[in-house]
Structures are given as structure tokens and as C-alpha cells.
Design a protein around this motif. Structure first.
Motif, PDB file in Angstrom:
ATOM      1  N   ARG A 124       0.825  -1.214   0.000  1.00 55.49           N
ATOM      2  CA  ARG A 124       0.000   0.000   0.000  1.00 55.49           C
ATOM      3  C   ARG A 124       0.856   1.261   0.000  1.00 55.49           C
ATOM      4  NH1 ARG A 124      -2.614   3.796  -0.885  1.00 55.49           N
ATOM      5  NH2 ARG A 124      -4.491   4.505   0.123  1.00 55.49           N
ATOM      6  N   LEU A 125       1.898   1.286   0.817  1.00 54.38           N
ATOM      7  CA  LEU A 125       2.795   2.448   0.853  1.00 54.38           C
ATOM      8  C   LEU A 125       3.867   2.356  -0.223  1.00 54.38           C
ATOM      9  CD1 LEU A 125       3.177   2.910   4.714  1.00 54.38           C
ATOM     10  CD2 LEU A 125       1.549   4.027   3.156  1.00 54.38           C
ATOM     11  N   ALA A 126       3.883   1.248  -0.950  1.00 57.97           N
ATOM     12  CA  ALA A 126       4.752   1.024  -2.115  1.00 57.97           C
ATOM     13  C   ALA A 126       6.240   1.128  -1.800  1.00 57.97           C
ATOM     14  CB  ALA A 126       4.369   1.974  -3.253  1.00 57.97           C
ATOM     15  N   LEU A 127       6.629   0.693  -0.594  1.00 60.99           N
ATOM     16  CA  LEU A 127       8.054   0.666  -0.268  1.00 60.99           C
ATOM     17  C   LEU A 127       8.730  -0.551  -0.878  1.00 60.99           C
ATOM     18  CD1 LEU A 127       8.090   1.763   3.489  1.00 60.99           C
ATOM     19  CD2 LEU A 127       8.470   3.167   1.452  1.00 60.99           C
ATOM     20  N   GLY A 128       7.945  -1.552  -1.241  1.00 68.57           N
ATOM     21  CA  GLY A 128       8.503  -2.789  -1.768  1.00 68.57           C
ATOM     22  C   GLY A 128       8.946  -3.695  -0.629  1.00 68.57           C
ATOM     23  N   TYR A 129       9.260  -4.931  -0.980  1.00 64.00           N
ATOM     24  CA  TYR A 129       9.602  -5.927   0.029  1.00 64.00           C
ATOM     25  C   TYR A 129      10.960  -5.660   0.678  1.00 64.00           C
ATOM     26  CZ  TYR A 129       5.550  -8.432  -1.597  1.00 64.00           C
ATOM     27  OH  TYR A 129       4.265  -8.772  -1.910  1.00 64.00           O
ATOM     28  N   THR A 130      11.954  -5.372  -0.115  1.00 59.60           N
ATOM     29  CA  THR A 130      13.301  -5.196   0.436  1.00 59.60           C
ATOM     30  C   THR A 130      13.367  -4.015   1.384  1.00 59.60           C
ATOM     31  OG1 THR A 130      14.261  -6.180  -1.552  1.00 59.60           O
ATOM     32  CG2 THR A 130      15.729  -4.868  -0.158  1.00 59.60           C
ATOM     33  N   LEU A 131      12.879  -2.862   0.954  1.00 63.34           N
ATOM     34  CA  LEU A 131      12.923  -1.680   1.804  1.00 63.34           C
ATOM     35  C   LEU A 131      12.072  -1.868   3.056  1.00 63.34           C
ATOM     36  CD1 LEU A 131      14.093   1.102   2.237  1.00 63.34           C
ATOM     37  CD2 LEU A 131      12.243   2.047   0.824  1.00 63.34           C
ATOM     38  N   SER A 132      10.953  -2.560   2.921  1.00 57.82           N
ATOM     39  CA  SER A 132      10.106  -2.815   4.094  1.00 57.82           C
ATOM     40  C   SER A 132      10.824  -3.693   5.113  1.00 57.82           C
ATOM     41  CB  SER A 132       8.790  -3.459   3.673  1.00 57.82           C
ATOM     42  OG  SER A 132       8.016  -2.550   2.936  1.00 57.82           O
ATOM     43  N   VAL A 133      11.519  -4.725   4.635  1.00 56.58           N
ATOM     44  CA  VAL A 133      12.286  -5.579   5.552  1.00 56.58           C
ATOM     45  C   VAL A 133      13.372  -4.752   6.234  1.00 56.58           C
ATOM     46  CG1 VAL A 133      13.896  -7.523   5.696  1.00 56.58           C
ATOM     47  CG2 VAL A 133      11.784  -7.752   4.387  1.00 56.58           C
ATOM     48  N   VAL A 134      14.050  -3.901   5.488  1.00 52.34           N
ATOM     49  CA  VAL A 134      15.080  -3.037   6.064  1.00 52.34           C
ATOM     50  C   VAL A 134      14.469  -2.105   7.115  1.00 52.34           C
ATOM     51  CG1 VAL A 134      16.691  -1.146   5.541  1.00 52.34           C
ATOM     52  CG2 VAL A 134      16.615  -3.172   4.064  1.00 52.34           C
ATOM     53  N   LEU A 135      13.294  -1.568   6.832  1.00 49.78           N
ATOM     54  CA  LEU A 135      12.607  -0.685   7.784  1.00 49.78           C
ATOM     55  C   LEU A 135      12.326  -1.415   9.094  1.00 49.78           C
ATOM     56  CD1 LEU A 135      11.030   1.953   8.467  1.00 49.78           C
ATOM     57  CD2 LEU A 135       9.040   0.843   7.420  1.00 49.78           C
ATOM     58  N   PHE A 136      11.749  -2.614   9.005  1.00 51.70           N
ATOM     59  CA  PHE A 136      11.437  -3.363  10.229  1.00 51.70           C
ATOM     60  C   PHE A 136      12.707  -3.829  10.933  1.00 51.70           C
ATOM     61  CE2 PHE A 136       7.265  -3.533   8.176  1.00 51.70           C
ATOM     62  CZ  PHE A 136       6.483  -3.101   9.243  1.00 51.70           C
ATOM     63  N   ALA A 137      13.738  -4.183  10.182  1.00 49.04           N
ATOM     64  CA  ALA A 137      15.019  -4.555  10.801  1.00 49.04           C
ATOM     65  C   ALA A 137      15.622  -3.370  11.550  1.00 49.04           C
ATOM     66  CB  ALA A 137      15.989  -5.075   9.744  1.00 49.04           C
ATOM     67  N   ALA A 160      16.504  -3.159  15.462  1.00 49.53           N
ATOM     68  CA  ALA A 160      17.813  -2.702  15.942  1.00 49.53           C
ATOM     69  C   ALA A 160      17.659  -1.553  16.932  1.00 49.53           C
ATOM     70  CB  ALA A 160      18.688  -2.283  14.759  1.00 49.53           C
ATOM     71  N   THR A 161      16.689  -0.686  16.692  1.00 44.89           N
ATOM     72  CA  THR A 161      16.430   0.421  17.614  1.00 44.89           C
ATOM     73  C   THR A 161      15.971  -0.105  18.968  1.00 44.89           C
ATOM     74  OG1 THR A 161      15.884   1.894  15.780  1.00 44.89           O
ATOM     75  CG2 THR A 161      15.082   2.535  17.968  1.00 44.89           C
ATOM     76  N   VAL A 162      15.111  -1.110  18.960  1.00 43.60           N
ATOM     77  CA  VAL A 162      14.667  -1.728  20.215  1.00 43.60           C
ATOM     78  C   VAL A 162      15.866  -2.333  20.946  1.00 43.60           C
ATOM     79  CG1 VAL A 162      13.305  -3.616  21.219  1.00 43.60           C
ATOM     80  CG2 VAL A 162      12.304  -2.151  19.445  1.00 43.60           C
ATOM     81  N   ALA A 163      16.735  -3.037  20.224  1.00 43.91           N
ATOM     82  CA  ALA A 163      17.928  -3.633  20.846  1.00 43.91           C
ATOM     83  C   ALA A 163      18.817  -2.546  21.441  1.00 43.91           C
ATOM     84  CB  ALA A 163      18.700  -4.460  19.824  1.00 43.91           C
ATOM     85  N   PHE A 164      19.021  -1.459  20.699  1.00 41.36           N
ATOM     86  CA  PHE A 164      19.827  -0.339  21.214  1.00 41.36           C
ATOM     87  C   PHE A 164      19.202   0.225  22.491  1.00 41.36           C
ATOM     88  CE2 PHE A 164      20.600   4.211  21.533  1.00 41.36           C
ATOM     89  CZ  PHE A 164      21.986   4.237  21.576  1.00 41.36           C
ATOM     90  N   CYS A 165      17.898   0.423  22.459  1.00 39.71           N
ATOM     91  CA  CYS A 165      17.214   0.972  23.635  1.00 39.71           C
ATOM     92  C   CYS A 165      17.314   0.032  24.833  1.00 39.71           C
ATOM     93  CB  CYS A 165      15.752   1.274  23.312  1.00 39.71           C
ATOM     94  SG  CYS A 165      15.537   2.672  22.184  1.00 39.71           S
TER      95      CYS A 165
END
Length: 167
Positions: free
Chosen positions: A100-113, A117-122
Motif C-alpha cells: 500500500r505504501l509502495a516501499l517494496g519488500y526489500t525496503l520494508s524488511v530493512v525498515l522493520f530490521a 535494531a532500535t529496540v535492541a539499542f534501547c
């Protein structure tokens, strides 16, 4: 479910339960969006609210969300509800970002990763509690898992038909 009747954790039974619940959670979202034309933004919002409700009821009843204290049937029930709605939310959020937001699969996986990583840092650097960090990472893992499963590469270039894309 068999794991409810077991008096202890049995890995194969537990993982079979996870696989089956992941299918059901994914199918709930897919059915709502593909068969009933419920927008992905709506399913993502609704499943977020439902999951927060499950956590609120669980914490209100048990005063913990720790997976290490799942020693009663009621706590296990809350756990499996949280897992179910995490999978439904993960499917909805992953599809929302990729399609729907048209980020595509690869960019979406990178976004969630990056969010994981932000949660791990926190957790490791800023003192975010272990239980909160676990659940945030677990929730964020599900869209990435679903996106990897749904990606055109994983499907040998074939996307699933539905209102989002007709063959």
C-alpha cells in the motif's frame, strides 16, 4: 490446543502451535483484505489496538507480561492470544508498508530490521526493560518474517492474487 493440556513445555508441540497460529493470523488478515476489501491501514490499526488490549488485560490480570512466568493456563491463554494477533498485525503491517505504501519488500524488511535494531539499542544502551524489549522485537519481527515469505523472490516471482494485484 495440545500445549494447553501439557503440564510442561514440549518444544515440538509448542513450535507446531506457533506454525499453526502463524497461518491462522496471516489468514485472518488476508481474508479481511483480499475477500472483504478491508484496507490494510484499517487492519493494521485494528490489530494494533486488539494486541494492546490483550496486553492490557494480561497485565491487569497477571501483573506481568514475561514469557518466563507463563505457568498457568490463564497466562498461556493470554500468550497465545498475543501471538495470534501479533501474526495478524505483522501480516497487515508488512503488507501495508510493502504494497500500500509502495516501499517494496526489500525496503520494508530493512525498515522493520532498523526498528528491531532500535529496540535492541534501547534495551542494551538506554535501559529499556527486557520484557518490553522482547515484545516490541517479537512484534516487529513478524512483518519481516511475513515479507520474506511473501516476497516475489520467495514465491519464484509469483505474487498472490487479490484486490491488491489481480493476475
Amino acid at each position: 490446543m495440545v500445549q494447553f493440556r501439557a503440564r510442561r513445555y514440549i518444544a515440538p508441540v509448542y513450535w507446531l502451535g506457533i506454525v499453526l497460529i502463524s497461518v491462522v493470523g496471516t489468514q485472518i488478515t488476508d481474508n479481511l483484505t483480499d475477500q472483504h476489501n478491508v484496507p490494510l491501514a484499517t487492519t493494521t490499526t485494528v490489530f494494533s489496538i486488539v494486541l494492546l488490549g490483550v496486553f492490557a488485560l494480561w497485565y491487569g490480570s497477571e501483573r506481568t507480561l514475561s514469557i518466563h512466568t507463563i505457568v498457568t493456563t490463564r497466562r498461556e491463554g493470554f500468550y497465545w492470544l498475543a501471538v495470534l494477533f501479533t501474526f495478524a498485525l505483522g501480516t497487515a503491517a508488512g503488507d501495508l508498508t510493502a504494497e500500500r505504501l509502495a516501499l517494496g519488500y526489500t525496503l520494508s524488511v530493512v525498515l522493520f530490521a532498523a526498528m528491531i535494531a532500535t529496540v535492541a539499542f534501547c534495551h542494551y544502551r538506554l535501559g529499556l526493560g527486557a520484557v518490553t524489549a522482547f515484545w516490541l522485537a517479537y512484534i516487529l519481527t513478524q512483518p519481516a518474517r511475513g515479507l520474506a515469505r511473501r516476497s516475489p523472490v520467495a514465491a519464484a516471482g509469483q505474487r498472490r492474487p487479490g484486490p491488491r494485484q489481480r493476475p
